[in-house]
Design a protein around this motif. Structure first.
Motif, PDB file in Angstrom:
ATOM      1  N   GLU A  26      -6.915 -39.041  -0.229  1.00 13.08           N
ATOM      2  CA  GLU A  26      -5.864 -39.914  -0.197  1.00 13.08           C
ATOM      3  C   GLU A  26      -6.268 -41.131   0.736  1.00 13.08           C
ATOM      4  O   GLU A  26      -6.127 -42.498   0.282  1.00 13.08           O
ATOM      5  CB  GLU A  26      -4.664 -39.337   0.089  1.00 13.08           C
ATOM      6  N   LEU A  27      -6.572 -40.908   2.010  1.00 10.19           N
ATOM      7  CA  LEU A  27      -6.666 -42.003   2.965  1.00 10.19           C
ATOM      8  C   LEU A  27      -8.015 -42.944   2.453  1.00 10.19           C
ATOM      9  O   LEU A  27      -7.867 -44.079   2.389  1.00 10.19           O
ATOM     10  CB  LEU A  27      -6.907 -41.521   4.310  1.00 10.19           C
ATOM     11  N   PHE A  28      -8.864 -42.336   1.977  1.00 12.69           N
ATOM     12  CA  PHE A  28     -10.229 -43.028   1.736  1.00 12.69           C
ATOM     13  C   PHE A  28     -10.040 -43.788   0.512  1.00 12.69           C
ATOM     14  O   PHE A  28     -10.531 -45.063   0.635  1.00 12.69           O
ATOM     15  CB  PHE A  28     -11.321 -41.834   1.446  1.00 12.69           C
ATOM     16  N   SER A  37     -10.562 -43.122  10.093  1.00  9.85           N
ATOM     17  CA  SER A  37     -11.405 -42.551  11.085  1.00  9.85           C
ATOM     18  C   SER A  37     -10.919 -40.897  10.990  1.00  9.85           C
ATOM     19  O   SER A  37     -10.283 -40.464  10.156  1.00  9.85           O
ATOM     20  CB  SER A  37     -10.828 -42.661  12.527  1.00  9.85           C
ATOM     21  N   VAL A  38     -11.917 -40.057  11.677  1.00  4.88           N
ATOM     22  CA  VAL A  38     -11.546 -38.658  11.476  1.00  4.88           C
ATOM     23  C   VAL A  38     -10.301 -38.282  12.122  1.00  4.88           C
ATOM     24  O   VAL A  38      -9.493 -37.349  11.681  1.00  4.88           O
ATOM     25  CB  VAL A  38     -12.636 -37.695  12.073  1.00  4.88           C
ATOM     26  N   GLU A  43      -4.767 -36.153  11.693  1.00  6.48           N
ATOM     27  CA  GLU A  43      -3.105 -36.491  11.850  1.00  6.48           C
ATOM     28  C   GLU A  43      -2.558 -36.287  10.374  1.00  6.48           C
ATOM     29  O   GLU A  43      -1.244 -35.735  10.386  1.00  6.48           O
ATOM     30  CB  GLU A  43      -3.015 -37.807  12.584  1.00  6.48           C
ATOM     31  N   ALA A  44      -3.149 -36.946   9.294  1.00  3.85           N
ATOM     32  CA  ALA A  44      -2.560 -36.784   8.018  1.00  3.85           C
ATOM     33  C   ALA A  44      -2.666 -35.515   7.667  1.00  3.85           C
ATOM     34  O   ALA A  44      -1.659 -35.198   6.811  1.00  3.85           O
ATOM     35  CB  ALA A  44      -3.158 -37.689   6.859  1.00  3.85           C
ATOM     36  N   PRO A  57     -18.137 -30.371   9.125  1.00  9.33           N
ATOM     37  CA  PRO A  57     -19.009 -30.528  10.362  1.00  9.33           C
ATOM     38  C   PRO A  57     -19.060 -32.177  10.611  1.00  9.33           C
ATOM     39  O   PRO A  57     -19.426 -32.698  11.480  1.00  9.33           O
ATOM     40  CB  PRO A  57     -20.105 -30.010  10.006  1.00  9.33           C
ATOM     41  N   THR A  58     -19.012 -33.127   9.005  1.00  5.96           N
ATOM     42  CA  THR A  58     -19.112 -34.294   9.451  1.00  5.96           C
ATOM     43  C   THR A  58     -17.989 -35.229   8.676  1.00  5.96           C
ATOM     44  O   THR A  58     -17.411 -34.613   7.966  1.00  5.96           O
ATOM     45  CB  THR A  58     -20.418 -35.027   8.866  1.00  5.96           C
TER      46      THR A  58
END
Length: 438
Positions: A26-28, A37-38, A43-44, A57-58
């Protein structure tokens, strides 16, 4: 601990993982991959950053959370195909089905645009697809060597027909080593991201790719009159003459930098050497180093000039012998270079070993070769009397330029070159049998 408790734990993990993946996507899609950011994703999804990394892992892995499902579906498409369906057709149909899914689901289409529009995600996607190559190649090889697999010239499924002669049956016998190499090439090309199709209908690209893999290059260049020349401007200009003093000094500086880099990488390992150390060892400045190698550290072990390499590829096509196919001309050129060279010097062997042992260098070598895709495709099309943007010529160029990477780390790179060229010449499964001598 009871089985029921374990079941609840696994279900909770799956829900958390899905919540993280959904929040990330959703954020992307809303803000763009590079602007998220990660920590934003954590947080979302209402998890800690450390909790997020337990599942992914990434950052790139947040986008590709269905990798295992894709691999299982891909291999199953070949192994569990309906009786009588050739494995190449099954793989093509799988690719087309995924394209239909993308066009039918706006969210899936948006995801695809996110990947193709983000270099970091595009590179990750390429590596992800290549990770499936080995398992898919095994499925393809098994499909052709299984005695119950459909025969290309006999009834679908089962043993050879009763009327087949012993000679016919022997002809169908596969050399396992040859089959493994050809299957790996088909897996690589069948999973290729096919960026040549970004400007057109991706379904048309997939159809053209699998037609080439099934039937081979039709060699239209052989049907043109020998005296007919390629259109003006299609051929590279002839060299102006021997290099002058300035060019020789540039070549010496470039060679000094690569020799220093290879020596340090060989001694201490690629990851443990910095660019400044290489510049000092080559007695030059960092600014000068980047002037000769703008791609940075990853390019320092490759002494050749990219423009010269492209000119040699297009020259091999334009200047081939009368009656020679473009594939045979390119085979001749490649056989003298890189991993195919029969007697490399000690310095050349050090570079080959270093590239083979270093993933970053292997990736760069592949990108460096495929950088010549468009000019090589234009040369093939020009010599074949085809439109400059002919899709099959572009696919052929792309596949030929991936052969050095396919051959790296194999026991016999020269034989790999011959088998893959034969695949592109005759198609699958015809290439599984040694070509008859002329």
């Amino acid at each position: 601990m009871t089985e029921a408790t374990m079941g609840r734990r696994e279900r909770k993990k799956a829900r958390t993982r899905q919540a993280i993946a959904d929040a990330a996507l959703e954020l992307f899609l809303e803000r763009g991959y590079d602007q998220v950011s990660v920590k934003d994703v954590a947080e979302a999804a209402d998890v800690s950053t450390s909790g997020l990394f337990k599942h992914f892992p990434t950052k790139e892995a947040l986008v590709f959370d269905r990798d295992d499902d894709i691999r299982t579906s891909l291999v199953s498409a070949v192994r569990d195909r309906p009786e009588g369906v050739p494995p190449l057709d099954a793989l093509r149909d799988w690719r087309l089905a995924r394209l239909r899914e993308r066009s039918a689901d706006p969210r899936t289409a948006a995801f695809a645009e996110l990947v193709t529009g983000t270099p970091a995600l595009q590179d990750y996607a390429d590596r992800m697809w290549l990770a499936h190559e080995k398992e898919l190649a095994q499925a393809l090889a098994q499909a052709e060597t299984d005695p119950h697999a459909p025969s290309p010239d006999g009834p679908a499924g089962g043993a050879p027909d009763a009327g087949a002669s012993q000679t016919d049956i022997a002809t169908r016998t596969h050399d396992p080593a040859r089959t493994d190499v050809a299957a790996r090439a088909v897996a690589r090309f069948g999973l290729d991201r096919l960026r040549v199709g970004e400007q057109g209908d991706p379904r048309r690209v997939v159809e053209a790719a699998f037609a080439l893999l099934a039937h081979g290059w039709p060699a239209p260049e052989l049907s043109r009159p020998a005296r007919e020349q390629a259109p003006a401007g299609a051929r590279p200009e002839a060299p102006a003459g021997p290099p002058g003093l300035r060019e020789r000094k540039k070549a010496q500086t470039r060679r000094a930098i690569t020799e220093a880099a290879v020596a340090l990488f060989t001694e201490r390992g690629y990851d443990d050497v910095g660019v400044r150390e290489i510049a000092d060892a080559a007695d030059t400045s960092i600014a000068t180093l980047f002037k000769y190698f703008p791609d940075g550290k990853v390019s320092l072990v490759f002494p050749g000039d990219r423009a010269a390499r492209i000119a040699s590829l297009t020259g091999a096509v334009h200047d081939r012998a009368p009656g020679q196919t473009v594939l045979d001309a390119l085979r001749g050129l490649l056989s003298q270079r890189g991993p195919f060279k029969e007697d490399p010097t000690p310095a050349e062997q050090r570079v080959l070993d270093l590239v083979s042992a270093t993933p970053d260098l292997r990736d760069y070598a592949l990108r460096s070769w495929t950088h010549g895709q468009e000019p090589l495709a234009a040369a093939i099309a020009a010599e074949s009397g085809l439109p400059a943007d002919d899709l099959t010529a572009r696919l052929l160029a792309r596949y030929v330029l991936q052969i050095p990477d396919l051959a790296r780390n194999t026991s016999d790179p020269g034989r790999t070159l011959d088998i893959v060229i034969d695949l592109l010449s005759r198609g699958w499964p015809a290439c599984l049998h040694e070509p008859k001598p002329d």
